[in-house]
Design an enzyme around this catalytic site. Structure first.
Site, PDB file in Angstrom:
ATOM      1  N   ARG A 288       0.830  -1.212   0.000  1.00  0.00           N
ATOM      2  CA  ARG A 288       0.000   0.000   0.000  1.00  0.00           C
ATOM      3  C   ARG A 288       0.862   1.258   0.000  1.00  0.00           C
ATOM      4  NH1 ARG A 288      -4.432   0.687   4.572  1.00  0.00           N
ATOM      5  NH2 ARG A 288      -2.557   1.080   5.781  1.00  0.00           N
TER       6      ARG A 288
ATOM      7  N   ARG B 186      10.626  27.526  -2.378  1.00  0.00           N
ATOM      8  CA  ARG B 186       9.286  26.927  -2.319  1.00  0.00           C
ATOM      9  C   ARG B 186       8.573  27.036  -3.663  1.00  0.00           C
ATOM     10  NH1 ARG B 186       4.968  26.992   2.065  1.00  0.00           N
ATOM     11  NH2 ARG B 186       3.040  26.829   0.876  1.00  0.00           N
TER      12      ARG B 186
ATOM     13  N   HIS C 285       5.069  25.033  -5.788  1.00  0.00           N
ATOM     14  CA  HIS C 285       4.051  23.969  -5.788  1.00  0.00           C
ATOM     15  C   HIS C 285       4.410  22.821  -6.734  1.00  0.00           C
ATOM     16  CE1 HIS C 285       1.612  26.718  -3.559  1.00  0.00           C
ATOM     17  NE2 HIS C 285       0.539  25.967  -3.636  1.00  0.00           N
TER      18      HIS C 285
ATOM     19  N   LYS D  16      -2.903   7.020   1.280  1.00  0.00           N
ATOM     20  CA  LYS D  16      -2.555   7.188   2.708  1.00  0.00           C
ATOM     21  C   LYS D  16      -1.543   8.320   2.805  1.00  0.00           C
ATOM     22  CE  LYS D  16      -1.886   4.553   6.943  1.00  0.00           C
ATOM     23  NZ  LYS D  16      -3.096   4.909   7.679  1.00  0.00           N
TER      24      LYS D  16
ATOM     25  N   LEU E  58     -10.013   4.672   2.651  1.00  0.00           N
ATOM     26  CA  LEU E  58      -8.703   4.031   2.596  1.00  0.00           C
ATOM     27  C   LEU E  58      -8.913   2.513   2.521  1.00  0.00           C
ATOM     28  CD1 LEU E  58      -5.602   4.785   2.971  1.00  0.00           C
ATOM     29  CD2 LEU E  58      -5.890   3.800   5.238  1.00  0.00           C
TER      30      LEU E  58
HETATM   31  C1  LIG Z   1      -8.965   7.055   7.382  1.00  0.00           C
HETATM   32  C2  LIG Z   1      -8.573   5.639   7.669  1.00  0.00           C
HETATM   33  N1  LIG Z   1      -9.328   4.653   7.176  1.00  0.00           N
HETATM   34  C3  LIG Z   1      -9.036   3.359   7.408  1.00  0.00           C
HETATM   35  C4  LIG Z   1      -7.930   3.001   8.166  1.00  0.00           C
HETATM   36  C5  LIG Z   1      -7.633   1.545   8.402  1.00  0.00           C
HETATM   37  O1  LIG Z   1      -6.501   1.129   7.695  1.00  0.00           O
HETATM   38  P1  LIG Z   1      -5.615  -0.074   8.195  1.00  0.00           P
HETATM   39  O2  LIG Z   1      -6.548  -1.186   8.524  1.00  0.00           O
HETATM   40  O3  LIG Z   1      -4.756  -0.399   7.046  1.00  0.00           O
HETATM   41  O4  LIG Z   1      -4.855   0.408   9.386  1.00  0.00           O
HETATM   42  C6  LIG Z   1      -7.101   4.003   8.684  1.00  0.00           C
HETATM   43  C7  LIG Z   1      -5.918   3.655   9.451  1.00  0.00           C
HETATM   44  O5  LIG Z   1      -5.205   4.457   9.977  1.00  0.00           O
HETATM   45  C8  LIG Z   1      -7.421   5.359   8.419  1.00  0.00           C
HETATM   46  O6  LIG Z   1      -6.654   6.352   8.881  1.00  0.00           O
END
Ligand SMILES: Cc1ncc(COP(=O)(O)O)c(C=O)c1O
Length: 286
Positions: free
Chosen positions: A50, A99, A101, A146, A202
């Site tokens: 991931r 700096r 963007h 993430k 996520l």
């Molecule tokens: C917004 C969000 N959704 C879902 C999850 C769950 O992800 P995982 O099971 O991979 O930790 C997390 C974990 O930190 C998160 O921050």
């Protein structure tokens, strides 16, 4: 304390963060949280995958191979001597000076850091569950990445904290997506229902594991969006994440879901999840 700094394990006092690092300036970076039990990482491959997937989605090249990443984090685990705890692994796009963007030239190396903290499993909380609130999902539309820019997540978490709750359940126009720091599922008529992966949530590694557990236990899982009203009528509700595992929801705003112990399906998934941990990391003494 030992930490990862780029390809090295160094003392934390040696790390220098440039004020023009893009992580610091723009929140331009990604991260992973990986749990260790008994001195071994749980689901390490899935988390590293991931990490690469998040990096790819923002066109950031990870300057290390998967094996190099794995050996680096394993070295940190060994050197910190932590048995049960959490690794936070973070990579920013490096230094943009002056700096700007625009993504920097390919020659600018991302900056990798990793810290490990000892955190025991909380077996009591696994039974007690957590209190939650419901609030609007105010985040952007690429929640599958993430990323380290977590302002939306921390604002709703703070809202929960102010209302004596631990987690915020998020919805977009009445459709439940996930929580501030975890995925969410409801149980209805013996089925587990959870929001499908995509840009609104996520793709949780813990969710992958509890889905595997559900399959072993012949519990049907349906990936589909569900409304707040459906959640309010659910038999059970649980959250999941690397740090809280499968966590029963005891209260949603003023609605109390259970007082004594969590529902049967949640409890069965928790037990099976523990087996998965034990298979990879050895016996867990509760
Ligand atoms: C917004 C969000 N959704 C879902 C999850 C769950 O992800 P995982 O099971 O991979 O930790 C997390 C974990 O930190 C998160 O921050």
């Amino acid at each position: 304390m030992k930490v990862i700094w780029n390809s090295e394990i160094v003392d934390r006092s040696e790390v220098r963060i440039d004020p023009e690092d893009r992580g610091y300036q723009f929140g331009d970076g990604i991260y992973e949280v990986i749990r260790a039990y008994n001195g071994r990482f749980f689901c390490l491959d899935e988390h590293i995958d991931r990490f690469y997937s998040s990096a790819g989605k923002i066109e950031m090249a990870v300057p290390y191979s998967r094996n190099e990443m794995k050996s680096l984090v394993n070295r940190l685990l060994e050197e910190t001597n932590i048995d049960t705890g959490n690794l936070y692994l973070q990579m920013t796009r490096g230094i943009s000076s002056p700096r700007n963007h625009m993504y920097p030239d390919a020659g600018v190396l991302p900056m990798l850091t990793g810290t490990m903290t000892a955190v025991e499993r909380d077996a009591v909380k696994q039974v007690k569950g957590i209190d939650t609130i419901v609030t609007e999902d105010i985040r952007w539309l690429k929640c599958d990445i993430k990323m380290i820019s977590l302002l939306g997540n921390i604002m709703v978490k703070h809202e929960a904290h102010k209302k004596n709750a631990e987690e915020a359940i998020l919805h977009r126009d009445g459709t439940v997506t996930e929580c501030s720091a975890s995925n969410i599922a409801i149980v209805k008529n013996g089925e587990v229902i959870t929001h499908p992966d995509g840009n609104l949530i996520l793709p949780g590694v813990t969710k992958l594991v509890w889905k595997k557990c559900a399959e072993k236990l012949d519990i049907p899982v349906v990936d589909r969006p569900f409304l707040l009203e459906e959640m309010y009528e659910a038999e059970e509700v649980f959250c999941s994440s690397t740090t809280i595992e499968v966590m029963p929801v005891r209260r949603i705003d003023e609605r109390v879901l259970f007082t004594d112990k969590p529902g049967d399906l949640t409890t069965a998934l928790q037990a099976e999840y523990l087996k998965e941990i034990e298979q990879q990391c050895g016996e867990i003494v509760i």
